[in-house]
Write an enzyme that holds these catalytic residues in place. Sequence first.
Site, PDB file in Angstrom:
ATOM      1  N   CYS A 131       4.710  69.085  15.080  1.00 57.63           N
ATOM      2  CA  CYS A 131       3.379  68.829  15.628  1.00 57.63           C
ATOM      3  C   CYS A 131       2.759  70.188  15.925  1.00 57.63           C
ATOM      4  O   CYS A 131       3.354  71.214  15.594  1.00 57.63           O
ATOM      5  CB  CYS A 131       3.406  67.899  16.845  1.00 57.63           C
ATOM      6  N   HIS A 135      25.361  76.087  18.997  1.00 59.61           N
ATOM      7  CA  HIS A 135      25.712  75.823  20.388  1.00 59.61           C
ATOM      8  C   HIS A 135      25.334  74.429  20.857  1.00 59.61           C
ATOM      9  O   HIS A 135      25.968  73.908  21.787  1.00 59.61           O
ATOM     10  CB  HIS A 135      25.051  76.841  21.315  1.00 59.61           C
ATOM     11  N   HIS A 188      31.028  74.329  23.819  1.00 68.10           N
ATOM     12  CA  HIS A 188      29.708  73.745  23.597  1.00 68.10           C
ATOM     13  C   HIS A 188      29.783  72.222  23.535  1.00 68.10           C
ATOM     14  O   HIS A 188      28.874  71.536  23.983  1.00 68.10           O
ATOM     15  CB  HIS A 188      29.081  74.308  22.320  1.00 68.10           C
ATOM     16  N   THR A 205       2.213  72.202  18.591  1.00 72.24           N
ATOM     17  CA  THR A 205       3.034  73.144  19.354  1.00 72.24           C
ATOM     18  C   THR A 205       4.520  72.853  19.217  1.00 72.24           C
ATOM     19  O   THR A 205       5.349  73.682  19.592  1.00 72.24           O
ATOM     20  CB  THR A 205       2.703  73.092  20.860  1.00 72.24           C
ATOM     21  N   ASP A 211       2.730  64.912  13.035  1.00 74.69           N
ATOM     22  CA  ASP A 211       1.401  64.387  13.309  1.00 74.69           C
ATOM     23  C   ASP A 211       0.428  65.136  12.410  1.00 74.69           C
ATOM     24  O   ASP A 211       0.848  65.874  11.504  1.00 74.69           O
ATOM     25  CB  ASP A 211       1.046  64.512  14.795  1.00 74.69           C
TER      26      ASP A 211
END
Length: 149
Positions: A72, A105, A140, A74, A15
């Site tokens: 973005c 993992h 995993h 955060t 963004d």
Amino acid sequence: MSILIGDKPVGLCSDHAGYELKLLIEGYLEANGITFIDFGTHSTESCDYPDFAHPCASAVESGEIYPAIAICGTGNGIAMTLNKHQGIRAALCWDVELARLARAHNDANVLVLPGRFVEPDLAARIVETFFNTPFEGGRHQRRIDKIPV
């Protein structure tokens, strides 16, 4: 540098808050001879991350690209959007060890960066680690198989 990402283009999306870091990552990819498809945005003008995350996620799911990098402010909003797609395992990483573990993992197929919280040099190291860490499989894989609903 040995890169394990294969022969498909890497996907990129962001963004407005991630746009400048996305440009720096594009430079990193170009410098390393890595092709990419930029799903946008293409400016710092305010926009909505889902408009770019959904097409990028669909391209990962269809096999057009692999892997992808999404950014973005955060990292949270774009990661939430990407992870709505059944075939996406988007991992929000703000340090190198998180990127290594996301690949080793979780077999993450989208690296998510918090554009407002990661310096460019660190972002490049995170991208390099993500690209160069193989999935360990084993126990995993069993966990990853339980993710889809």
